[in-house]
Design an enzyme around this catalytic site. Structure first.
Site, PDB file in Angstrom:
ATOM      1  N   SER A 114       0.806  -1.221   0.000  1.00  0.00           N
ATOM      2  CA  SER A 114       0.000   0.000   0.000  1.00  0.00           C
ATOM      3  C   SER A 114       0.842   1.276   0.000  1.00  0.00           C
ATOM      4  O   SER A 114       0.337   2.337  -0.347  1.00  0.00           O
ATOM      5  CB  SER A 114      -0.945   0.012   1.207  1.00  0.00           C
ATOM      6  OG  SER A 114      -0.231   0.192   2.415  1.00  0.00           O
TER       7      SER A 114
ATOM      8  N   LYS B 165       0.639   4.535   6.894  1.00  0.00           N
ATOM      9  CA  LYS B 165       0.043   5.418   5.890  1.00  0.00           C
ATOM     10  C   LYS B 165       0.721   6.795   5.953  1.00  0.00           C
ATOM     11  O   LYS B 165       1.473   7.102   6.871  1.00  0.00           O
ATOM     12  CB  LYS B 165      -1.467   5.587   6.133  1.00  0.00           C
ATOM     13  CG  LYS B 165      -2.242   4.285   6.202  1.00  0.00           C
ATOM     14  CD  LYS B 165      -2.209   3.507   4.901  1.00  0.00           C
ATOM     15  CE  LYS B 165      -2.858   2.146   5.032  1.00  0.00           C
ATOM     16  NZ  LYS B 165      -2.666   1.312   3.821  1.00  0.00           N
TER      17      LYS B 165
END
Length: 226
Positions: A63, A112
């Site tokens: 990701s 993230k």
């Protein structure tokens, strides 16, 4: 010579051997326990350091590609995360890469990038139901660098600061990528030298950052962690 004296004469070497054996056994026992006891002594310090200051984490998944675990590497990245700044309320900034508790499954950790902070308005990506979101006080908006392989705020919305665990500081493995995370800048090529893979990679990173910034109406650049 009486039987008693003979007994004393014969038993003296046996007693000496027994004492020597017992002494050796005691010394062996102490040596055997010395190393484990040292580990037990230092264990609380090590636990406290990783809990409140810095910790190593292995990055799993795709990701955050190509910032972390790029396709060009056959290894999972090992990185240093800074817990001190989060634990002691230092502000987080847009562009910081952070580890946080998954708002959907609290047993999982996510890595993230902070895209927007409190007071900002962000244009969302699918599957978020609203076209724009105002980031409330005490929250941030996080996304993966690879938008098609990430579970992020476009799925679960703004994230409370209380879920932030640590901030990525340094890549320590693989060795060819060792060093701090650097903000994307316009790549410079020397005159007469053809552009290589590194140049195109840096340019792609800069374009991704510009697209992220274009989706955010900036009200502030930092937000304090409680």
């Amino acid at each position: 010579m009486s039987l008693f004296l003979k007994f004393l004469k014969l038993s003296r070497p046996l007693a000496s051997k027994w004492v020597h054996s017992a002494t050796n056994q005691e010394g062996s026992f102490r040596r055997a326990w010395a190393k484990p006891l040292r580990w037990i002594y230092w264990l609380p310090l090590g636990v406290g350091f990783t809990q409140y200051f810095y910790t190593l984490k292995t990055i799993r998944g795709r990701s955050m590609q190509p910032t972390l675990n790029p396709d060009t590497s056959s290894w999972d990245d090992i990185v240093v995360f800074d817990r001190y700044s989060i634990n002691f309320g230092e502000p987080v900034r847009k562009g910081d890469v952070v580890a946080l508790r998954d708002p959907i499954n609290g047993r999982k950790m996510l890595v993230k990038r902070i895209v927007a902070v409190a007071g900002d308005v962000v244009k969302t990506l699918p599957p978020y139901p609203d076209a724009e979101v105002f980031i409330p006080e005490g929250h941030v908006w996080v996304e993966g660098d690879e938008p098609f392989r990430t579970l992020d705020s476009n799925k679960f919305g703004p994230v409370p600061l209380a879920l932030l665990d640590s901030k990525l500081k340094y890549i320590v493995w693989p060795l060819d990528r060792i060093g701090p995370l650097r903000p994307p800048v316009f790549p410079v090529s020397k005159k007469g030298v053809s552009r290589d893979f590194r140049w195109y990679s840096d340019m792609a990173a800069l374009e991704r950052e510009q697209r992220r910034q274009s989706r955010v109406t900036t009200r502030s650049t930092t937000t304090s962690h409680p």
